[in-house]
Design a protein around this motif. Sequence first.
Motif, PDB file in Angstrom:
ATOM      1  N   ASN A 190      46.808  40.321  34.070  1.00 42.16           N
ATOM      2  CA  ASN A 190      46.901  40.145  35.518  1.00 42.16           C
ATOM      3  C   ASN A 190      48.354  40.237  35.979  1.00 42.16           C
ATOM      4  O   ASN A 190      48.661  40.893  36.985  1.00 42.16           O
ATOM      5  CB  ASN A 190      46.305  38.794  35.908  1.00 42.16           C
ATOM      6  CG  ASN A 190      46.247  38.593  37.404  1.00 42.16           C
ATOM      7  OD1 ASN A 190      45.580  39.315  38.126  1.00 42.16           O
ATOM      8  ND2 ASN A 190      46.959  37.585  37.896  1.00 42.16           N
ATOM      9  N   LEU A 193      42.009  33.977  36.693  1.00 45.82           N
ATOM     10  CA  LEU A 193      42.758  34.958  37.479  1.00 45.82           C
ATOM     11  C   LEU A 193      43.405  34.326  38.705  1.00 45.82           C
ATOM     12  O   LEU A 193      44.550  34.644  39.053  1.00 45.82           O
ATOM     13  CB  LEU A 193      41.829  36.094  37.910  1.00 45.82           C
ATOM     14  CG  LEU A 193      41.404  37.073  36.817  1.00 45.82           C
ATOM     15  CD1 LEU A 193      40.372  38.057  37.349  1.00 45.82           C
ATOM     16  CD2 LEU A 193      42.608  37.827  36.254  1.00 45.82           C
ATOM     17  N   CYS A 228      47.332  34.305  39.525  1.00 45.31           N
ATOM     18  CA  CYS A 228      47.902  34.830  40.776  1.00 45.31           C
ATOM     19  C   CYS A 228      48.769  33.779  41.464  1.00 45.31           C
ATOM     20  O   CYS A 228      49.835  34.095  42.005  1.00 45.31           O
ATOM     21  CB  CYS A 228      46.785  35.277  41.718  1.00 45.31           C
ATOM     22  SG  CYS A 228      45.970  36.813  41.226  1.00 45.31           S
ATOM     23  N   MET A 264      42.235  40.676  40.734  1.00 40.84           N
ATOM     24  CA  MET A 264      41.751  41.720  39.843  1.00 40.84           C
ATOM     25  C   MET A 264      40.224  41.800  39.875  1.00 40.84           C
ATOM     26  O   MET A 264      39.544  40.778  39.850  1.00 40.84           O
ATOM     27  CB  MET A 264      42.218  41.441  38.403  1.00 40.84           C
ATOM     28  CG  MET A 264      41.817  42.526  37.403  1.00 40.84           C
ATOM     29  SD  MET A 264      41.931  41.973  35.683  1.00 40.84           S
ATOM     30  CE  MET A 264      43.685  41.669  35.517  1.00 40.84           C
TER      31      MET A 264
END
Length: 224
Positions: free
Chosen positions: A99, A129, A133, A142
């Motif tokens: 990521n 994820l 982030c 993603m």
Amino acid sequence: MQFLHHPQAGALHLRVEGDAYRYLFKVRRFRREDPLPLRNLYAGDDRIYFYSVESLDRRRATLVLESSRVFPVRPKRPLHLGWCLVDPKTVEKSLPALNELGVSKITFIRCKRSQHNFRLETERLERILINSCQQCGRSDLMALEFTEELKSFVHRSPDSVLLDFSGKPLECGEGIETLVVGPEGGIDDEERALFEPGRLRGLETPMILRSESAAVAAAARLLL
């Protein structure tokens, strides 16, 4: 933490409670006089919103919107990774790195040498994820997909390239948009035959890499 994900980011008033509240006010000791940046990763919103704490108690905080600005933080080029299914624990450990590198999308493929008892939990992967982030600042979430065989994946993505250690080495920044990485032990000959010889590429190393190491190394070479 670069921002906090909240599905209602952008609203004039909103609440923060549960795990997000504990992280902000118990772990990070967030000061209520500081502006709090929020994003809504699910909405694909390029804005980052700045809130102030309107009220605070022992379980929740009420925030009020102060300002916002358009601030996209996303990869410079797309990379769709077709990753033949490996142990879910391995995927979870590697996902933050992929990521941060900027992989746009991962399609998990059940190849012939994938163990068929492996099952991935989409909600758990999405939480990983989101946390990634929040830490690296990436503003787009993603995409994740699943497919049952490599043949159907190649049919839908005929320009895909297979990472195969007998192929021509990948070049830095090369314009490959879809890359397939095999499971532990690699893909079998029948699956390899789905790719034309010119679509077999490798990495310049004499070592045998694990599937997750190959995925991270290839993504870094193509995206950085």
